[in-house]
Motif scaffolding. Structure first.
Motif, PDB file in Angstrom:
ATOM      1  N   ARG A 238     -26.107  -5.014   7.291  1.00  0.00           N
ATOM      2  CA  ARG A 238     -24.663  -4.942   7.063  1.00  0.00           C
ATOM      3  C   ARG A 238     -24.100  -6.357   7.025  1.00  0.00           C
ATOM      4  NH1 ARG A 238     -22.503  -3.257  11.916  1.00  0.00           N
ATOM      5  NH2 ARG A 238     -23.435  -1.224  11.548  1.00  0.00           N
ATOM      6  N   GLN A 239     -23.129  -6.579   6.156  1.00  0.00           N
ATOM      7  CA  GLN A 239     -22.340  -7.801   6.202  1.00  0.00           C
ATOM      8  C   GLN A 239     -20.986  -7.527   5.559  1.00  0.00           C
ATOM      9  OE1 GLN A 239     -23.415 -11.281   3.922  1.00  0.00           O
ATOM     10  NE2 GLN A 239     -24.738 -10.114   2.529  1.00  0.00           N
ATOM     11  N   LYS A 240     -19.968  -8.070   6.172  1.00  0.00           N
ATOM     12  CA  LYS A 240     -18.602  -7.838   5.723  1.00  0.00           C
ATOM     13  C   LYS A 240     -18.328  -8.558   4.415  1.00  0.00           C
ATOM     14  CE  LYS A 240     -13.819  -8.201   7.416  1.00  0.00           C
ATOM     15  NZ  LYS A 240     -12.978  -8.653   8.557  1.00  0.00           N
ATOM     16  N   ASN A 241     -18.740  -9.800   4.341  1.00  0.00           N
ATOM     17  CA  ASN A 241     -18.603 -10.603   3.132  1.00  0.00           C
ATOM     18  C   ASN A 241     -19.964 -11.197   2.787  1.00  0.00           C
ATOM     19  OD1 ASN A 241     -15.661 -10.381   2.687  1.00  0.00           O
ATOM     20  ND2 ASN A 241     -15.520 -11.462   4.633  1.00  0.00           N
ATOM     21  N   ARG A 242     -20.015 -11.969   1.732  1.00  0.00           N
ATOM     22  CA  ARG A 242     -21.300 -12.471   1.232  1.00  0.00           C
ATOM     23  C   ARG A 242     -21.673 -13.802   1.884  1.00  0.00           C
ATOM     24  NH1 ARG A 242     -23.661 -10.474  -3.003  1.00  0.00           N
ATOM     25  NH2 ARG A 242     -24.372 -12.516  -3.729  1.00  0.00           N
TER      26      ARG A 242
ATOM     27  N   GLY B 169     -40.537 -16.340  15.691  1.00  0.00           N
ATOM     28  CA  GLY B 169     -40.478 -14.886  15.663  1.00  0.00           C
ATOM     29  C   GLY B 169     -39.264 -14.355  14.937  1.00  0.00           C
ATOM     30  N   ASP B 170     -39.174 -13.042  14.873  1.00  0.00           N
ATOM     31  CA  ASP B 170     -38.078 -12.356  14.183  1.00  0.00           C
ATOM     32  C   ASP B 170     -37.023 -11.908  15.181  1.00  0.00           C
ATOM     33  OD1 ASP B 170     -39.436 -12.669  11.799  1.00  0.00           O
ATOM     34  OD2 ASP B 170     -40.450 -10.722  11.963  1.00  0.00           O
ATOM     35  N   PHE B 171     -35.758 -12.048  14.760  1.00  0.00           N
ATOM     36  CA  PHE B 171     -34.628 -11.672  15.597  1.00  0.00           C
ATOM     37  C   PHE B 171     -33.736 -10.691  14.843  1.00  0.00           C
ATOM     38  CE2 PHE B 171     -36.061 -15.765  17.034  1.00  0.00           C
ATOM     39  CZ  PHE B 171     -35.912 -15.750  18.406  1.00  0.00           C
ATOM     40  N   LEU B 172     -32.942  -9.939  15.580  1.00  0.00           N
ATOM     41  CA  LEU B 172     -31.878  -9.131  14.985  1.00  0.00           C
ATOM     42  C   LEU B 172     -30.570  -9.846  15.296  1.00  0.00           C
ATOM     43  CD1 LEU B 172     -31.395  -6.424  13.477  1.00  0.00           C
ATOM     44  CD2 LEU B 172     -30.715  -5.474  15.686  1.00  0.00           C
ATOM     45  N   PHE B 173     -30.003 -10.500  14.290  1.00  0.00           N
ATOM     46  CA  PHE B 173     -28.782 -11.274  14.475  1.00  0.00           C
ATOM     47  C   PHE B 173     -27.565 -10.386  14.228  1.00  0.00           C
ATOM     48  CE2 PHE B 173     -31.999 -14.358  13.119  1.00  0.00           C
ATOM     49  CZ  PHE B 173     -31.876 -15.328  14.103  1.00  0.00           C
ATOM     50  N   THR B 174     -26.658 -10.358  15.180  1.00  0.00           N
ATOM     51  CA  THR B 174     -25.409  -9.616  15.024  1.00  0.00           C
ATOM     52  C   THR B 174     -24.246 -10.533  15.372  1.00  0.00           C
ATOM     53  OG1 THR B 174     -25.224  -8.818  17.305  1.00  0.00           O
ATOM     54  CG2 THR B 174     -26.622  -7.536  15.805  1.00  0.00           C
ATOM     55  N   GLY B 175     -23.063 -10.163  14.951  1.00  0.00           N
ATOM     56  CA  GLY B 175     -21.879 -10.965  15.273  1.00  0.00           C
ATOM     57  C   GLY B 175     -20.709 -10.577  14.400  1.00  0.00           C
ATOM     58  N   ASN B 176     -19.708 -11.432  14.397  1.00  0.00           N
ATOM     59  CA  ASN B 176     -18.490 -11.141  13.658  1.00  0.00           C
ATOM     60  C   ASN B 176     -18.047 -12.327  12.830  1.00  0.00           C
ATOM     61  OD1 ASN B 176     -17.635  -8.357  14.708  1.00  0.00           O
ATOM     62  ND2 ASN B 176     -18.033  -9.501  16.593  1.00  0.00           N
ATOM     63  N   GLU B 177     -17.239 -12.049  11.827  1.00  0.00           N
ATOM     64  CA  GLU B 177     -16.747 -13.086  10.935  1.00  0.00           C
ATOM     65  C   GLU B 177     -15.333 -13.487  11.327  1.00  0.00           C
ATOM     66  OE1 GLU B 177     -17.168 -12.211   6.803  1.00  0.00           O
ATOM     67  OE2 GLU B 177     -19.136 -11.265   7.058  1.00  0.00           O
ATOM     68  N   HIS B 178     -15.120 -14.790  11.337  1.00  0.00           N
ATOM     69  CA  HIS B 178     -13.796 -15.336  11.599  1.00  0.00           C
ATOM     70  C   HIS B 178     -13.535 -16.453  10.600  1.00  0.00           C
ATOM     71  CE1 HIS B 178     -13.373 -13.027  15.287  1.00  0.00           C
ATOM     72  NE2 HIS B 178     -14.599 -13.393  15.608  1.00  0.00           N
TER      73      HIS B 178
END
Length: 265
Positions: A189-193, A221-230
């Motif tokens: 998922r991503q809000k914008n590009r 290694g591999d991570f699951l990156f999550t967060g928010n856009e500001h």
């Protein structure tokens, strides 16, 4: 007020949380105008209404004062946080927030007004216990490992969720932030590009920012990156190792404790 003392023009921000829209009113998210069209001798304060939760303002050749009223459709919110990001070349005006009849300076006066452009971006965040509240809670978790509940919630409420590895980490001490350049294997998922495919290599990449105080280092290694856009930038929330999160998610799903369905494969 600065304009009345003959100093620099002023931007006055007024937030009407829960003000809502008037019937038939348009959604004006951004405004662009010039002070050259105003009557030089007039002492009237021009007023602009912005009715979205995010947008921008650009005031060229600022003169006198501009009153910006933020009144988005947040009728269910009792309190709202306003985030303002002045442009790098912000010149020619001071920014004040009007609260309870008092003016509070939030952007220092700029004496060099040769460019005469006052511009900024704004975001409004609800403080109530809704999706925006969860986003703010994740922002606070930047510098500590997220617990299992926060990890599970991150995939449901974050603006972006991507699987990838750390390509590089750079630090900007002046702006108190670090940037994590990510090689992306999958964009859930991503809000914008923000995460895009490189035309030359064909690889998916994207930058994620975090606070300098978090002391982020490059890890294998591999991570699951999550967060928010500001303001068009990705900010890191929870970032567990992918294999660890996969175990946590499947265990929660078996207990029917997962807050939302998520396709890890």
């Amino acid at each position: 007020m600065a304009a009345e003392r003959g100093l620099l023009p002023a931007l006055l921000l007024v937030l009407l949380a829960g003000g809502g829209q008037q019937p038939g009113a348009a959604d004006y998210c951004s405004w662009r105008g010039s002070g050259l069209s105003w009557e030089p001798r007039s002492r009237a304060v021009e007023q602009v209404h912005l009715r979205c939760t995010e947008g921008s303002l650009e005031w060229m050749y600022p003169a006198q004062a501009l009153r910006v009223v933020l009144e988005p459709n947040l009728s269910s919110a009792q309190h709202t946080t306003v985030c303002i990001k002045p442009a790098r070349d912000f010149q020619g005006a001071s920014i004040y927030v009007e609260h309870a009849g008092q003016l509070h300076l939030v952007a220092s006066p700029q004496r060099d007004i040769s460019r005469r452009t006052a511009s900024f971006q704004y975001e409004l965040l609800s403080n109530q216990s809704g999706p925006d509240f969860k986003k703010m809670a994740l922002v606070k978790a930047m510098c500590r490992p997220c617990d299992n509940v926060e990890l599970l919630m991150a995939i449901c409420s974050s603006d972006f969720v991507v699987k990838g590895s750390i390509r590089n980490v750079s630090h900007d001490s002046e702006n108190h932030m670090s940037q994590v350049d990510v090689n992306v294997q999958k964009v859930y998922r991503q809000k914008n590009r923000i995460f895009q495919q490189d035309e030359a290599s064909g690889e998916w990449r994207g930058p994620i920012r975090t606070l300098l105080q978090c002391k982020v280092k490059k890890g294998a290694g591999d991570f699951l990156f999550t967060g928010n856009e500001h303001f068009g930038e990705a900010w890191l929330g929870c970032a567990p190792r992918f294999k660890d999160f996969s175990f946590i998610y499947h265990a929660a799903r078996e207990r029917r404790a997962n807050p939302c369905e998520f396709q890890l494969n």
